[in-house]
Design an enzyme around this catalytic site. Structure first.
Site, mmCIF file in Angstrom:
data_model
loop_
_atom_site.group_PDB
_atom_site.id
_atom_site.type_symbol
_atom_site.label_atom_id
_atom_site.label_comp_id
_atom_site.label_asym_id
_atom_site.label_seq_id
_atom_site.Cartn_x
_atom_site.Cartn_y
_atom_site.Cartn_z
ATOM 1 N N SER A 21 50.742 43.333 38.480
ATOM 2 C CA SER A 21 50.560 41.981 39.015
ATOM 3 C C SER A 21 51.394 41.794 40.289
ATOM 4 O O SER A 21 52.541 42.215 40.370
ATOM 5 C CB SER A 21 51.000 40.975 37.954
ATOM 6 O OG SER A 21 50.850 39.662 38.439
ATOM 7 N N ALA A 70 60.844 38.487 47.319
ATOM 8 C CA ALA A 70 61.125 37.144 46.803
ATOM 9 C C ALA A 70 59.952 36.250 47.190
ATOM 10 O O ALA A 70 60.108 35.252 47.892
ATOM 11 C CB ALA A 70 62.436 36.609 47.374
ATOM 12 N N GLY A 72 57.993 34.521 45.183
ATOM 13 C CA GLY A 72 58.091 33.237 44.492
ATOM 14 C C GLY A 72 56.773 32.726 43.962
ATOM 15 O O GLY A 72 56.499 31.524 43.984
ATOM 16 N N LEU A 73 55.955 33.669 43.463
ATOM 17 C CA LEU A 73 54.728 33.300 42.743
ATOM 18 C C LEU A 73 53.748 32.474 43.564
ATOM 19 O O LEU A 73 53.173 31.503 43.065
ATOM 20 C CB LEU A 73 55.077 32.536 41.451
ATOM 21 C CG LEU A 73 55.740 33.344 40.352
ATOM 22 C CD1 LEU A 73 56.193 32.424 39.222
ATOM 23 C CD2 LEU A 73 54.793 34.406 39.805
ATOM 24 N N ASN A 100 47.685 37.293 34.431
ATOM 25 C CA ASN A 100 49.158 37.213 34.390
ATOM 26 C C ASN A 100 49.540 35.759 34.621
ATOM 27 O O ASN A 100 49.187 35.167 35.643
ATOM 28 C CB ASN A 100 49.738 38.115 35.487
ATOM 29 C CG ASN A 100 51.258 38.105 35.502
ATOM 30 O OD1 ASN A 100 51.878 37.107 35.869
ATOM 31 N ND2 ASN A 100 51.853 39.211 35.104
ATOM 32 N N CYS A 129 59.976 36.600 36.120
ATOM 33 C CA CYS A 129 59.992 36.541 37.586
ATOM 34 C C CYS A 129 61.373 36.101 38.049
ATOM 35 O O CYS A 129 61.819 35.009 37.709
ATOM 36 C CB CYS A 129 58.939 35.568 38.114
ATOM 37 S SG CYS A 129 59.052 35.403 39.913
ATOM 38 N N LYS A 164 55.690 40.295 29.561
ATOM 39 C CA LYS A 164 56.349 41.130 30.574
ATOM 40 C C LYS A 164 57.821 40.755 30.629
ATOM 41 O O LYS A 164 58.182 39.619 30.971
ATOM 42 C CB LYS A 164 55.687 40.926 31.942
ATOM 43 C CG LYS A 164 56.215 41.876 33.017
ATOM 44 C CD LYS A 164 55.325 41.821 34.263
ATOM 45 C CE LYS A 164 55.799 42.777 35.343
ATOM 46 N NZ LYS A 164 54.919 42.757 36.531
ATOM 47 N N ILE A 190 58.911 47.236 33.003
ATOM 48 C CA ILE A 190 59.781 46.097 33.224
ATOM 49 C C ILE A 190 59.352 45.339 34.482
ATOM 50 O O ILE A 190 58.633 45.882 35.327
ATOM 51 C CB ILE A 190 61.266 46.582 33.435
ATOM 52 C CG1 ILE A 190 61.318 47.581 34.578
ATOM 53 C CG2 ILE A 190 61.858 47.102 32.166
ATOM 54 C CD1 ILE A 190 62.703 48.073 34.981
ATOM 55 N N ASN A 191 59.822 44.131 34.625
ATOM 56 C CA ASN A 191 59.696 43.400 35.881
ATOM 57 C C ASN A 191 60.779 43.922 36.835
ATOM 58 O O ASN A 191 61.466 44.893 36.527
ATOM 59 C CB ASN A 191 59.837 41.893 35.637
ATOM 60 C CG ASN A 191 59.113 41.065 36.706
ATOM 61 O OD1 ASN A 191 59.202 41.356 37.904
ATOM 62 N ND2 ASN A 191 58.402 40.044 36.278
#
Lengths: 301, 240
Positions: A21, A70, A72-73, A100, A129, A164, A190-191
């Site tokens: 993702s 970074a 930030g979605l 996701n 995140c 996740k 992992i993230n």
């Protein structure tokens, strides 16, 4: 003829390779480079209930053996994803799709999942995140937080639910167990690892967000170790993720305990990365005398 | 991966180099960019196409760090992994009447091909280039040949006129503009004229092909990616 197929939480994948993702959008841009149908699945861009622009730029900083991000979605929100992005992906991609989802409260996670789940084959719950200041990783760094979100989402999620996890914790095994007890069907490990870089000429952080998530080859051994530890302590199938660059590392992650493997950062430097890894797999399997990939999952004691 | 062969790699100004590559490629669009893989660096480096014709293109790059420093060692004949044809590029055909092309520093690089395109379209064109100092100037001769009028500014007055590129806007007669350079210059250009135009933005990128969301900007039409919807944006799309 080697068998690349795996079964992830009851969903059959033709091979274990899944773009991670946030490194593959919703597939449209990568479809300009190759036919996505060679992939096992795709984990689409992290989706929140409401649209988000994300963090200010710069959002990317390079590092030795990887990068920090970074972002930030940034995403267009669950309704747009369901109305536009997922149908467009389904038109070009006939393999299972992983949605996701991320949120800033248990209610938001639940509502986002309720809207997205009917349109995907599996849900990946992002409680890790590191780049949003509320929510995100805050849920993934304690057993209570993780279990709370998993329970909240479980009741509205009729698809396999994969969580996740964040590596930015003291004991990932206890969090994995908490997710298992709360009803998760699988784990992605992992993230990104929380990191930072400074521009020494300006004496300021390179990232506007100050900190960001480290990914890329540098984190591969950390991911591998966490997969190995969790595999031995918990029964859930694991999707390995972290710094994978080639088919050998896919095999390595599966031997550590991964049922499927996500490829992330590598997509950002080589748009053909996932396709190339899928193509390399039979050759390395022949070399290692592996007939079925499922035979090696967690084989390393 | 798409491989290209280096045919030239030389300095053209202080810490500014020009690299010419050849390979199996159609003529790349002015204002589009390429991403060069540099062995020893994780991410690719994005550079605007400076000049392009079928089978070859050039980039102009400044040594600003490890990656660009390593690139100065690329030798003629060497194979380089380059993703080409990224971003949207300038649309020269939208120019009407007299055109102004404005570049600041390394932002002058993509204007070379644009000047050629405008010349081919027979659009009367004025070039204005801004540099910090005389040693930074490159491609001056090309613009003098291709454009009807060519002006150079330096901040320290060591060559051409002293000052900022926008200083001459009042004396110039133009109907449409193209600009590329540092963000403060682009904002000053957009503010200095009511005329329509296209501006090419620079950004720190992750991928360069639209998947990482590293280079997003807010625009009047919602979030856009410098690498995908850009790097060239029409003036009215930008919120400044």
């Amino acid at each position: 003829m080697v068998d690349l197929s795996v079964n992830l939480c009851g969903v059959k994948l033709q091979n274990p390779i899944i773009p991670a993702s946030g490194t593959f959008g919703f597939g449209a841009e990568m479809a300009e480079y190759y036919d996505l149908n060679v992939l096992g699945s795709i984990s689409v861009k992290g989706t929140t209930l409401h649209p988000r622009f994300g963090n200010p730029t710069p959002r990317i900083a390079e590092s030795e053996g990887g990068l920090l991000n970074a972002v930030g979605l940034q995403n267009p929100g669950a309704d747009h994803v369901v109305a536009e992005e997922l149908p467009a992906l389904r038109r070009r991609f006939r393999q299972p799709v992983i949605g996701n989802i991320c949120g800033f409260s248990a209610d938001e996670y639940r509502e986002c999942c309720r809207r997205v789940a009917p349109h995907v084959d599996l849900i990946e719950l992002n409680i890790s995140c590191p780049n949003v200041h509320e929510g995100g990783m805050a849920f993934g760094t304690s057993c209570e937080g993780a279990a709370g979100v998993v329970s909240a989402v479980r009741s509205v999620c009729d698809k396999p639910l994969i969580v996740k996890l964040s590596p930015n914790v003291t004991d990932i095994v206890s969090i994995a167990r908490a997710c298992e007890d709360a009803g998760a069907d699988g784990l992605t490990l992992i993230n990104t690892l929380l990191g930072m870089r400074i521009d020494i000429r300006r004496r300021t952080p390179i990232l506007a967000n100050t900190t960001g998530g480290l990914s890329g080859p540098a984190v591969f051994p950390v991911a591998l170790r966490m997969i190995y530890q969790v595999r031995r302590a918990c029964h859930l199938p694991i999707v390995g993720c972290g710094g994978v660059q080639n088919a050998e590392q896919v095999i390595e992650m599966m031997m550590a305990g991964a049922t499927a493997v996500q490829v992330g950062s590598e997509n950002l430097r080589n748009p053909f990365a996932c396709k190339e890894i899928v193509e390399q797999l039979p050759e390395i399997m022949n070399e290692l005398k592996i007939n079925k990939l499922t035979d090696i999952i967690g084989i390393t004691e | 991966m798409p491989l290209f062969s280096v045919t030239e790699n030389q300095p053209v100004a202080s810490a500014v180099w020009r690299m010419v590559l050849q390979g199996d490629v159609p003529a790349l669009r002015a204002g589009s960019f390429v991403e060069v893989a540099v062995p020893g660096c994780y991410l690719r480096r994005p550079f605007s196409v400076s000049t392009a014709s079928a089978g070859t293109f050039s980039i102009i790059y400044k040594i600003v760090g490890k990656g660009t420093d390593l690139m100065t060692h690329f030798a003629p004949g060497q194979s380089v992994d380059v993703l080409v044809g990224l971003g949207n590029g300038f649309d020269a055909a939208r120019a009407h009447g007299r055109a102004l092309i404005v570049g600041g520093g390394l932002g002058v690089a993509p204007l070379c091909q644009l000047a050629k395109d405008l010349h081919a379209l027979r659009v009367p064109t004025t070039f204005v280039g801004g540099f910090n100092t005389a040693a930074d100037i490159f491609c001056e001769e090309e613009f003098r040949i291709l454009c009807d009028e060519s002006l150079v500014y330096t901040l320290d007055g060591s060559a051409g006129r002293k000052g900022l590129v926008t200083a001459c806007f009042d004396e110039l007669d133009f109907d449409y503009f193209f600009a590329c350079g540092p963000l403060p210059m682009l904002k000053a250009v957009a503010a200095a004229t009511p005329k329509p135009g296209q501006l090419s933005l620079e950004a720190r990128m992750g991928c360069g092909y639209g998947v990482c969301m590293g280079c997003s900007i807010e625009t009047n039409r919602g979030p856009m990616r410098v690498c995908k919807e850009g790097p060239v944006f029409e003036k009215e799309v930008l919120p400044w």
